[in-house]
Design an enzyme around this catalytic site. Structure first.
Site, PDB file in Angstrom:
ATOM      1  N   ARG A  75      43.772  43.350  46.717  1.00 29.09           N
ATOM      2  CA  ARG A  75      43.096  44.548  46.220  1.00 29.09           C
ATOM      3  C   ARG A  75      41.863  44.931  47.033  1.00 29.09           C
ATOM      4  O   ARG A  75      41.443  46.085  47.009  1.00 29.09           O
ATOM      5  CB  ARG A  75      42.808  44.388  44.727  1.00 29.09           C
ATOM      6  CG  ARG A  75      44.090  44.495  43.905  1.00 29.09           C
ATOM      7  CD  ARG A  75      43.886  44.136  42.464  1.00 29.09           C
ATOM      8  NE  ARG A  75      44.416  42.827  42.148  1.00 29.09           N
ATOM      9  CZ  ARG A  75      44.070  42.120  41.069  1.00 29.09           C
ATOM     10  NH1 ARG A  75      43.188  42.598  40.234  1.00 29.09           N
ATOM     11  NH2 ARG A  75      44.616  40.939  40.857  1.00 29.09           N
ATOM     12  N   GLU A 112      41.350  31.945  38.405  1.00 31.11           N
ATOM     13  CA  GLU A 112      41.483  32.017  36.949  1.00 31.11           C
ATOM     14  C   GLU A 112      42.899  31.630  36.533  1.00 31.11           C
ATOM     15  O   GLU A 112      43.108  31.039  35.498  1.00 31.11           O
ATOM     16  CB  GLU A 112      41.129  33.431  36.452  1.00 31.11           C
ATOM     17  CG  GLU A 112      40.883  33.485  34.956  1.00 31.11           C
ATOM     18  CD  GLU A 112      40.595  34.889  34.440  1.00 31.11           C
ATOM     19  OE1 GLU A 112      40.651  35.861  35.212  1.00 31.11           O
ATOM     20  OE2 GLU A 112      40.334  35.000  33.231  1.00 31.11           O
TER      21      GLU A 112
HETATM   22  O1  LIG Z   1      37.239  34.920  40.836  1.00 30.56           O
HETATM   23  P1  LIG Z   1      38.626  34.406  40.782  1.00 30.56           P
HETATM   24  O2  LIG Z   1      38.909  33.628  39.531  1.00 30.56           O
HETATM   25  O3  LIG Z   1      38.985  33.633  41.998  1.00 30.56           O
HETATM   26  O4  LIG Z   1      39.604  35.673  40.681  1.00 30.56           O
HETATM   27  C1  LIG Z   1      39.439  36.844  41.409  1.00 30.56           C
HETATM   28  C2  LIG Z   1      40.642  37.175  42.233  1.00 30.56           C
HETATM   29  O5  LIG Z   1      41.794  37.337  41.399  1.00 30.56           O
HETATM   30  C3  LIG Z   1      42.468  38.539  41.757  1.00 30.56           C
HETATM   31  O6  LIG Z   1      43.381  38.374  42.770  1.00 30.56           O
HETATM   32  P2  LIG Z   1      44.727  37.550  42.567  1.00 30.56           P
HETATM   33  O7  LIG Z   1      44.441  36.113  42.817  1.00 30.56           O
HETATM   34  O8  LIG Z   1      45.336  37.901  41.249  1.00 30.56           O
HETATM   35  O9  LIG Z   1      45.586  37.994  43.776  1.00 30.56           O
HETATM   36  P3  LIG Z   1      46.405  39.273  44.222  1.00 30.56           P
HETATM   37  O10 LIG Z   1      46.156  40.436  43.322  1.00 30.56           O
HETATM   38  O11 LIG Z   1      45.850  39.472  45.582  1.00 30.56           O
HETATM   39  O12 LIG Z   1      47.790  38.798  44.251  1.00 30.56           O
HETATM   40  C4  LIG Z   1      41.351  39.444  42.217  1.00 30.56           C
HETATM   41  O13 LIG Z   1      41.821  40.501  43.027  1.00 30.56           O
HETATM   42  C5  LIG Z   1      40.449  38.492  42.955  1.00 30.56           C
HETATM   43  O14 LIG Z   1      40.819  38.361  44.318  1.00 30.56           O
HETATM   44  N1  LIG Z   2      41.124  39.125  34.297  1.00 32.97           N
HETATM   45  C1  LIG Z   2      41.475  39.544  35.512  1.00 32.97           C
HETATM   46  N2  LIG Z   2      41.885  40.828  35.700  1.00 32.97           N
HETATM   47  C2  LIG Z   2      42.241  41.258  36.933  1.00 32.97           C
HETATM   48  N3  LIG Z   2      42.242  40.482  38.001  1.00 32.97           N
HETATM   49  C3  LIG Z   2      41.842  39.216  37.867  1.00 32.97           C
HETATM   50  N4  LIG Z   2      41.702  38.210  38.745  1.00 32.97           N
HETATM   51  C4  LIG Z   2      41.274  37.130  38.097  1.00 32.97           C
HETATM   52  N5  LIG Z   2      41.106  37.385  36.801  1.00 32.97           N
HETATM   53  C5  LIG Z   2      41.451  38.689  36.622  1.00 32.97           C
END
Ligand SMILES: O=P(O)(O)OC[C@H]1O[C@H](OP(=O)(O)OP(=O)(O)O)[C@H](O)[C@@H]1O
Ligand SMILES: Nc1ncnc2[nH]cnc12
Length: 188
Positions: A75, A112
């Site tokens: 993202r 997370e």
């Molecule tokens: O602070 P954190 O607990 O590490 O979470 C934050 C991350 O989680 C989400 O990405 P996600 O891992 O879902 O990956 P993607 O959308 O790129 O597949 C978001 O875009 C952050 O990069």
């Molecule tokens: N709650 C949440 N919503 C969207 N993206 C995330 N990445 C990690 N936690 C998330």
């Protein structure tokens, strides 16, 4: 207290951004309240205003000139390149393991929901380059911590970790604050 036009514009922008974020309970797994930023990208003028505001913040509030913007897959790729273009600096992709060709540096992290590895191409940065890292959301901070680690391994100096959204209850900021300045637009 008086407010400037720029502050008023930023407050309006934050309200429009916040109202464009959707919530999905139990996605991608039970217990996670997922914040979906995709509706922002249905509104091109809002995206432009957001990127201009983030670039203006970087110029006004990061104490050193930013040499590069690094964005996290996936993202951070949606708006990082626009910010880099406005600042007239390179965009550096930080990708999930196995996606970038050539020599890379990497860092493993727990997020997370689940575990992952991020990589940057070893020659992506000039030594000592001041880097602003951008992502959509700060939850536990695991992803951003790993991003900071790979940028440092690639020879960069992280000037700021930026996210549109911060989930304050998960205290990601606490994981990062000793290492780099953290700036987020919206707190939930
Ligand atoms: O602070 P954190 O607990 O590490 O979470 C934050 C991350 O989680 C989400 O990405 P996600 O891992 O879902 O990956 P993607 O959308 O790129 O597949 C978001 O875009 C952050 O990069
Ligand atoms: N709650 C949440 N919503 C969207 N993206 C995330 N990445 C990690 N936690 C998330």
């Amino acid at each position: 207290m008086t407010t400037t036009t720029a502050e008023n514009d930023l407050e309006k922008l934050k309200i429009e951004l916040a109202s464009s974020i959707r919530e999905f309970p139990d996605f991608p797994q039970k217990g996670i309240l997922f914040k979906d930023i995709m509706p922002i990208f249905q509104k091109p003028q809002l995206v432009t205003n957001m990127c201009v505001a983030i670039a203006a913040h970087a110029v006004a509030e990061i104490p050193v000139p930013v040499d590069a913007v690094a964005g996290l897959e996936a993202r951070g790729f949606l708006f990082g390149p626009q910010i880099a273009a406005i600042l007239n600096v390179p965009f550096i992709p930080i990708r999930k393991q196995g996606k970038l060709p050539g020599k890379t540096v990497r860092a493993t992290y727990v997020k997370e929901y689940g575990e992952d590895v991020v990589e940057v191409q070893s020659d992506a940065l000039k030594p000592g380059a001041k880097v602003m890292i951008v992502d959509d959301l700060l939850a536990t901070g695991g992803t951003m911590k790993a991003a900071i680690e790979v940028i440092q391994k690639a020879g960069g100096d992280v000037a700021e970790a930026f996210c549109i959204i911060e989930l304050t209850a998960l205290k990601g900021r606490d994981v990062l604050l000793d290492t780099v300045p953290v700036f987020t637009l919206l707190s939930f």
